[in-house]
Every structure is written in structure tokens, then in C-alpha cells.
Enzyme design. Structure first.
Site, PDB file in Angstrom:
ATOM      1  N   ARG A  52     -33.525  65.986 -11.000  1.00  0.00           N
ATOM      2  CA  ARG A  52     -32.446  65.037 -10.718  1.00  0.00           C
ATOM      3  C   ARG A  52     -32.163  64.909  -9.226  1.00  0.00           C
ATOM      4  NH1 ARG A  52     -27.922  65.627 -15.538  1.00  0.00           N
ATOM      5  NH2 ARG A  52     -29.317  65.059 -17.252  1.00  0.00           N
ATOM      6  N   ASP A 161     -12.221  60.963 -11.455  1.00  0.00           N
ATOM      7  CA  ASP A 161     -13.545  61.555 -11.623  1.00  0.00           C
ATOM      8  C   ASP A 161     -14.055  61.963 -10.248  1.00  0.00           C
ATOM      9  OD1 ASP A 161     -15.590  61.507 -14.195  1.00  0.00           O
ATOM     10  OD2 ASP A 161     -16.654  61.644 -12.285  1.00  0.00           O
TER      11      ASP A 161
END
Length: 292
Positions: A52, A161
Site C-alpha cells: 500500500r 476522520d
């Protein structure tokens, strides 16, 4: 090419064609992520992290993970959101775990709006809002309750977030039609504007929902600017990434922001068992803060 050179070359390149994540770099990332995000990365996550983060290396023009670690040392805050986005999985949908929304519609919202009708306010926090499906679903049921009761209560939803990409998506409020399966046809017609032209295949949330939702960046491990109190906090599929001490601290902080009798909603695979004595379990992954 000498044998040593071949060995060094193979160690520096992963099977995906990019640089390999060495022991020292992975240990640094594990310590960094735990310290700044509360996420405990096991050795089994090494390949996932490498795969990732290779995209981040390419985006930043870095040739190896050593350079990425140096970037984090120099300016942790600048890259923290991108790093958290890369290593976590934001799986979300509209009206996920419908029993939570049923509780809001059938019991909680009518009670709160009645209790606060003489000048009070209602506040709900979506902590770990990802790409916005959760807070906008909350906004739908809140807007409907306000309309149904004719209430003038000051009611709002805070959505936070850590991921900058997720927040950008949430602020845009634009969703592919094939991601809206959890929304009834009636609610689609009422709360979404269908895209046309280059937005064909997408729908945008109604301006009324945007009025009810405030979207802000927030790291749950850092200081919180809001003071509450909240009637409810939704923190679903977030604490699964945290170890026990981090969960305990987080639940204690949530209790401090909830009004007495306020509600904390967790994800379907999460539990507060053995982690806090400030809440009672009152439904499936629904906890109520005990009165002081």
C-alpha cells in the site's frame, strides 16, 4: 554482476517491482503508526504495508522506504493522514447496521427532540466518518425527524476522520449509484440529486443534508477541540485497529463528552466488554453512558 551485488539488488526490490520494506524501516513505521494513530501493526501486516505504501512512494517521487521514513521524521503531521489512509481499510456504506438507525428513528430522536424543544440542542458525532456515508445517513433520519415533529431544535452532526482523501470525498458528497444500495427508493428521491453529463451514474447529497453535517479532520489520539455534550457518538469499525490500552483511553474520553445517558454505537465486530465500567450494553453494539 558479483554475487553480493545480486543479493543486495534482490533485497532492495520487492516482488511487485518496487523497493522492499526492510526490517529497520518496518519497525520505524510500526512505532510511528502506533504512536500517532494507535494502530498496532503485526509482522503479518508487513506485505500489506509495503504494497500500500509503494503508491505513496511513487506519488512523492521517493526511491525507497528509507526516504519515506525520513520524511515522516522531518514532518510527521504533513504525511500522517496519507499514511493512515494507506494502511487502514475504509469499508462503509449507507445505513450499514440498520438496527442502529431503527433505534434512532423509533426511540432516540423523538425523545431528544421533545426534551430539547424549549431551546436545547442535539449533537451527534460520527467519529471515523470515512467517505461520508454514515454522517449523511444520520442526517437523513435527523432531517426526517425534524420535519415529522415540526421541531425547531438546533440539531447537527459532526463528522471527523484522519484521512484527507476520505474527507475530500465526504465533503464532495458525490456517490456512485451502485454504492447506494442501502438507501430506499423514497430516500433516494428525497435526499439526492441525480447527476447528468459527466456526472452520469452519480448522485449528490441534497443541500439540506449538507446543512446538518460539519466535516472536520481529527486524529482520535490527539487533542479534541469540541467540548460536547453529545447525545450520541458513532464510532463503528474504528477501534478494531486499536490495542486494549488505546481502546480503554478512547472509551473514557467518549464518556467524558457524552451527556449522562448518552449513547455510544460500535461496529458489529466490536465490543466494550472488559474495557470500561462507564457504559451499559443496551442493544446490539449499543452502549449507554451511566448516570453519574
Amino acid at each position: 554482476m558479483a554475487t553480493t551485488a545480486v543479493s543486495d539488488f534482490n533485497a532492495a526490490v520487492s516482488s511487485s517491482g518496487g523497493p522492499s520494506l526492510g526490517d529497520a524501516e518496518f519497525q520505524f513505521l510500526r512505532d510511528f503508526v502506533y504512536r500517532h494513530c494507535g494502530i498496532a501493526l503485526s509482522e503479518q501486516k508487513r506485505q500489506l504495508v509495503q504494497g500500500r505504501l509503494l503508491r505513496r512512494l511513487r506519488a512523492l517521487g521517493l526511491k525507497d522506504f528509507g526516504g519515506y521514513c525520513q520524511l515522516l521524521r522531518q514532518d510527521p503531521d504533513a504525511e500522517l493522514g496519507e499514511l493512515a489512509s494507506a494502511i487502514s481499510t475504509n469499508v462503509t456504506s449507507f445505513f450499514r447496521e440498520m438496527h442502529h438507525y431503527d433505534l434512532l428513528v423509533d426511540e432516540l430522536l423523538p425523545r431528544w427532540l421533545d426534551e430539547k424543544k424549549n431551546g436545547g440542542r442535539v449533537r451527534i458525532w460520527s467519529a471515523g466518518c470515512a467517505t461520508g456515508e454514515e454522517p449523511y445517513a444520520l442526517a437523513m433520519v435527523l432531517a426526517e425527524a425534524l420535519e415529522r415533529t415540526g421541531s425547531k431544535v438546533d440539531a447537527r452532526i459532526l463528522a471527523t476522520d484522519l484521512s484527507p482523501q476520505a474527507l475530500e470525498h465526504a465533503r464532495a458528497g458525490m456517490y456512485a449509484l451502485d454504492r447506494m444500495g442501502g438507501i430506499s427508493d423514497e430516500r433516494r428521491r428525497r435526499w439526492f440529486l441525480r447527476g447528468e453529463g459527466r456526472y452520469e451514474g452519480y448522485a449528490c447529497v441534497h443541500p439540506r443534508l449538507r446543512e446538518l453535517v460539519t466535516i472536520q479532520p481529527l486524529n482520535l489520539l490527539h487533542d479534541w477541540p469540541m467540548r460536547g455534550p453529545f447525545e450520541a457518538i458513532f464510532c463503528r469499525n474504528v477501534v478494531i485497529y486499536f490495542d486494549k490500552p488505546t481502546k480503554q483511553r478512547l472509551f473514557g474520553r467518549y464518556a467524558g463528552l457524552l451527556e449522562a445517558g448518552g449513547y455510544l454505537f460500535l461496529g458489529h465486530s466490536e465490543s466494550m466488554h472488559g474495557l470500561s465500567d462507564e457504559f451499559d450494553l443496551v442493544g446490539r453494539t449499543v452502549y449507554r453512558r451511566r448516570a453519574v
